[in-house]
Design an enzyme around this catalytic site. Structure first.
Site, short mmCIF file in Angstrom:
data_model
loop_
_atom_site.label_atom_id
_atom_site.label_comp_id
_atom_site.label_asym_id
_atom_site.label_seq_id
_atom_site.Cartn_x
_atom_site.Cartn_y
_atom_site.Cartn_z
CG ASP A 62 -16.80 -18.95 -9.18
OD1 ASP A 62 -15.58 -19.01 -9.35
OD2 ASP A 62 -17.40 -19.65 -8.36
CG ASP B 133 -11.66 -19.64 -12.78
OD1 ASP B 133 -12.70 -20.34 -12.83
OD2 ASP B 133 -11.26 -19.12 -11.73
CG ASP C 111 -12.47 -21.26 -7.51
OD1 ASP C 111 -13.10 -20.33 -8.06
OD2 ASP C 111 -11.25 -21.42 -7.66
CG HIS D 297 -5.53 -2.83 0.47
ND1 HIS D 297 -4.84 -2.29 -0.59
CD2 HIS D 297 -5.02 -2.25 1.58
CE1 HIS D 297 -3.97 -1.41 -0.15
NE2 HIS D 297 -4.05 -1.37 1.17
CG ASP E 184 -6.21 -3.59 -3.31
OD1 ASP E 184 -6.93 -2.73 -2.79
OD2 ASP E 184 -5.03 -3.77 -2.99
CB SER F 186 -0.97 -0.02 1.18
OG SER F 186 -2.01 0.90 1.00
#
Length: 544
Positions: free
Chosen positions: A273, A276, A280, A476, A438, A206
């Protein structure tokens, strides 16, 4: 000074005994540094390359503690570095000198507005749970508060009041405190061990990630290896976006409450979801996710409850996930901030970092999003230097009389030099990390910086010293209840790269919250499920 790939050399010790063993991992000093001799030691201004009036060790304590499950002995050194401006606060720093020293040193970066000293016994960002932290590995570790002390009554890392002093502001935002702390720490390490560290690393996330990139940009020969995680490198650009979002979210009816944030999160996961190859609860291929928040529109666009979004709320969600461009020039050269990945699988279960639980207002609620409070402090102490100023009255699209001040601050806060060639030519290695979900520092921003470096330095030269990884599902700093609590031993990977010239090869990230592993794919690749146990990295392949 030119760095080369090497094994750590054992320095001649005049005050301490060193073990005569080969190899960097086992080279250790076997006597505790003389803490008593360090206590109240004067730190000359001449050992620091930037202006100070010197410093002094305020305490040096011979300490024994359990760190990473291991009982270690170290000298804990606290020191103050004195300012040039008598009205500016000192830089407070801490240095831990382990009795079993590996002849390396590591500096930790801070977070938010800093104001407290990061724990030198902590871990690197996204660090592993099954490996010792740097201090327990034998590193001399150190950090500082970046040149100011937080008001204890303020939320952690959200006190910007130091910005009213020019020296304190430059120490923090431009990073001057980083070099002053490094120089003082090198001096104290030499006094403690009668030897200099063979290698010095930096690690931060950060604000600390911005600091990590800053040291590589400004002092390319100072650090041998750098870990930069979710870096807020274009701090001014992000602040302007946050200010715009404060304007949007403070409009009547625009703020989506926690129930609606959860609705958005679950809807994005449901829609994206499986892109890919595996369902999951993680969007591992965010580039293919094109969720439209208008699919959640309440009938007629009015707010009819937690099961839908009103038109003003759809506008707020769209604003947060869209680039913000300002119609004027600022001196740093930045022109936009790319927005946040709320439509790419961000975890709405940590609203403090994103929207918050209440709308921005004057005075700014502590239950508003972290970024909204960050903006409020920045307006009061960096921009207007008026603690009573209403931050909602500054419109980043039309700043009016504040434009010149914004432009001047941008040269301090945007650490956007993409020419890392000097760092690379000095032998430096950089590991760059960001969570794809993030909600406080945009991963799109880190991708922007990475691409600038490749364009400036060249793709082949960049690959020789830099690796960039985007972690699917990670938010984050693993804050709150993340979809993925990422953990990877980046420090060992950096050691091998610096010492042996071996770049990270097929790294694997562990999800600590779900006891599963995934391949850590170098950008722009992402992990695609092939077949086999969905909890094992071997069941996935990195693909474009």
């Amino acid at each position: 000074m030119k760095r080369t790939t090497r094994r750590l050399a054992l320095p001649v010790m005049t005050l301490l005994v060193a073990t005569a063993v080969a190899g960097p991992a086992s080279a250790t000093t076997t006597a505790v540094p003389g803490c008593a001799a360090l206590n109240q030691l004067k730190i000359p201004a001449s050992v620091m390359s930037l202006p100070t009036t010197g410093g002094r060790v305020t305490a040096a304590v011979d300490t024994t503690a359990v760190v990473s499950g291991k009982t270690i002995r170290f000298c804990q050194v606290d020191a103050d570095l004195f300012p040039v401006d008598p009205a500016a606060p000192s830089i407070k720093m801490r240095l831990d000198l382990p009795s079993e020293w590996n002849h390396r040193a590591l500096m930790f970066g801070g977070g938010g507005y800093n104001g407290t000293i990061p724990d030198p016994a902590s871990n690197v960002p996204f660090g592993p749970a099954d490996q010792p932290v740097p201090l327990a590995r034998g590193y001399a570790t150190f950090a500082s508060d970046s040149g100011h002390q937080q008001n204890p009554a303020s939320p952690p890392s959200l006190d910007g009041s130091f910005g009213a002093n020019d020296e304190a502001l430059v120490n923090f935002a431009a990073g001057d405190a980083l070099k002053k702390t490094l120089d003082a720490s090198r001096f104290l390490i030499r006094r403690g061990y009668a030897a200099s560290p063979a290698e010095v690393f930096f690690s931060g996330g950060s604000t600390g990630g911005r600091e990590a990139l800053n040291v590589a940009q400004r002092w390319p020969t100072a650090f041998d290896g750098v870990i930069s995680a979710f870096p807020a490198w274009n701090n001014m650009a992000e602040i302007l976006d946050l200010g715009y979002l404060v304007q949007v979210l403070s409009r009547p009816g625009a703020f989506p409450g926690v129930d609606k944030q959860t609705l958005l999160y679950t809807s994005v996961i449901s829609a994206c979801d499986g892109l890919d190859g595996l369902r999951d609860q993680v969007v591992s291929n965010p580039g293919a996710c094109h969720f439209d928040p208008r699919s959640l529109r309440c009938p007629g666009g009015a707010d009819t409850g937690p099961a839908c979004l009103s038109d003003p709320q759809i506008g707020a969600v769209t604003a947060m996930s869209s680039p913000f461009r300002w119609p004027y020039r600022i001196a740093s050269g930045e022109t936009q901030y790319p927005g946040f990945p709320f439509l790419s699988g961000a975890d709405m279960r940590t609203p403090f970092l994103g929207f918050g639980t209440t709308a921005p207002a004057n005075p700014m609620p502590v239950t508003s999003g972290y970024g909204m409070q960050y903006w409020d402090q920045w307006v009061k102490y960096f921009l207007t230097r008026d603690p009573q100023y209403n931050s909602l009255d500054v419109d980043p699209r039309h700043p009016g009389k504040w434009l010149d001040r914004i432009s001047a601050l941008s040269t301090i806060e945007d650490r956007n030099n993409a020419d890392l060639g000097p760092f690379a030519r000095a032998g430096g290695k950089l590991i760059l990390l960001h969570g794809a979900a993030d909600e406080l520092v945009s991963p799109y921003s880190t991708t922007d910086y990475y691409q600038r470096v490749r364009e400036t330095v060249g793709p082949r030269a960049t690959d020789a010293f830099l690796r960039y990884y985007v972690v699917p599902g990670a938010n984050h700093a693993n804050f709150g209840t993340p979809a993925v609590a990422a953990a990877w031993d980046s420090l060992s990977a950096l050691e091998r790269w610096v010492d042996r010239g071996q770049p990270p090869a097929n790294p694997v990230v562990t999800d600590l919250s779900h006891a599963r592993t995934r391949p850590l794919c170098a950008y722009p690749e992402w992990p695609r499920y092939r077949a086999g146990d969905p909890n094992l990295a071997s069941s996935f392949v990195c693909t474009r």
